[in-house]
Design a protein around this motif. Structure first.
Motif, short mmCIF file in Angstrom:
data_model
loop_
_atom_site.label_atom_id
_atom_site.label_comp_id
_atom_site.label_asym_id
_atom_site.label_seq_id
_atom_site.Cartn_x
_atom_site.Cartn_y
_atom_site.Cartn_z
N PRO A 167 -5.00 -4.11 0.16
CA PRO A 167 -5.24 -5.06 -0.91
C PRO A 167 -4.83 -6.47 -0.52
O PRO A 167 -3.94 -6.66 0.31
N GLN A 219 -7.89 0.25 1.82
CA GLN A 219 -6.56 0.43 2.39
C GLN A 219 -5.67 -0.80 2.32
O GLN A 219 -4.47 -0.69 2.35
N LEU A 268 -5.98 -5.52 -9.22
CA LEU A 268 -6.30 -4.38 -8.34
C LEU A 268 -6.80 -3.19 -9.14
O LEU A 268 -7.67 -2.44 -8.68
N GLU A 269 -6.30 -3.02 -10.36
CA GLU A 269 -6.81 -1.94 -11.22
C GLU A 269 -8.27 -2.22 -11.58
O GLU A 269 -9.12 -1.33 -11.46
N ARG A 306 -2.10 3.97 -6.18
CA ARG A 306 -3.33 3.71 -5.45
C ARG A 306 -4.37 4.78 -5.78
O ARG A 306 -4.06 5.96 -5.78
N LYS A 307 -5.58 4.35 -6.06
CA LYS A 307 -6.66 5.26 -6.38
C LYS A 307 -7.11 5.95 -5.09
O LYS A 307 -7.33 5.28 -4.07
N GLU A 321 0.83 -1.20 0.00
CA GLU A 321 0.00 0.00 0.00
C GLU A 321 0.87 1.25 0.00
O GLU A 321 0.62 2.19 -0.74
N LEU A 378 2.63 2.02 -3.22
CA LEU A 378 1.77 2.51 -4.29
C LEU A 378 1.20 3.90 -4.02
O LEU A 378 0.26 4.32 -4.67
N GLN A 379 1.76 4.62 -3.08
CA GLN A 379 1.37 6.01 -2.87
C GLN A 379 1.91 6.88 -4.01
O GLN A 379 1.36 7.92 -4.31
N ARG A 429 -9.02 -0.31 -7.26
CA ARG A 429 -8.10 0.08 -6.18
C ARG A 429 -6.87 0.82 -6.69
O ARG A 429 -6.23 1.55 -5.94
N LEU A 430 -6.50 0.60 -7.95
CA LEU A 430 -5.33 1.24 -8.54
C LEU A 430 -5.70 1.97 -9.81
O LEU A 430 -6.70 1.64 -10.45
N ALA A 475 -9.53 4.42 -2.32
CA ALA A 475 -9.60 2.96 -2.50
C ALA A 475 -9.36 2.26 -1.17
O ALA A 475 -8.83 2.83 -0.23
#
Length: 85
Positions: A78, A76, A50-51, A70-71, A10, A13-14, A55-56, A74
């Protein structure tokens, strides 16, 4: 089956990251060439899943390099890919 999640993913992916940039996060061990190829496939599949789950966000630059981020808003945590359980 484990209920563990990859919380470090997580944070990774910020900011936009490619599948290759996430290999050590998803597979935190030494990999030989054969294992690296399988790990890349797993990482790409996981990021695509995840996309598609919303979520992404997928970002492609002018050179065709694909990164994911990360969207906003979305979930927190995955799920961990099956290969990492």
């Amino acid at each position: 089956s484990s209920s563990r999640t990859v919380s470090s993913e997580e944070y990774e992916l910020q900011t936009p990251r490619s599948a290759a940039e996430l290999l050590m996060t998803l597979f935190p061990r030494d990999l030989d060439t054969h294992q690296t190829m399988f790990a890349m496939g797993e990482a790409i599949a996981h990021l695509n899943r995840l996309e598609h789950a919303g979520r992404l966000v997928r970002i492609e630059d002018d050179d065709g390099l694909v990164r994911f981020v990360r969207k906003p808003g979305a979930a927190q945590r995955p799920a961990r890919p099956a290969a990492c359980r």
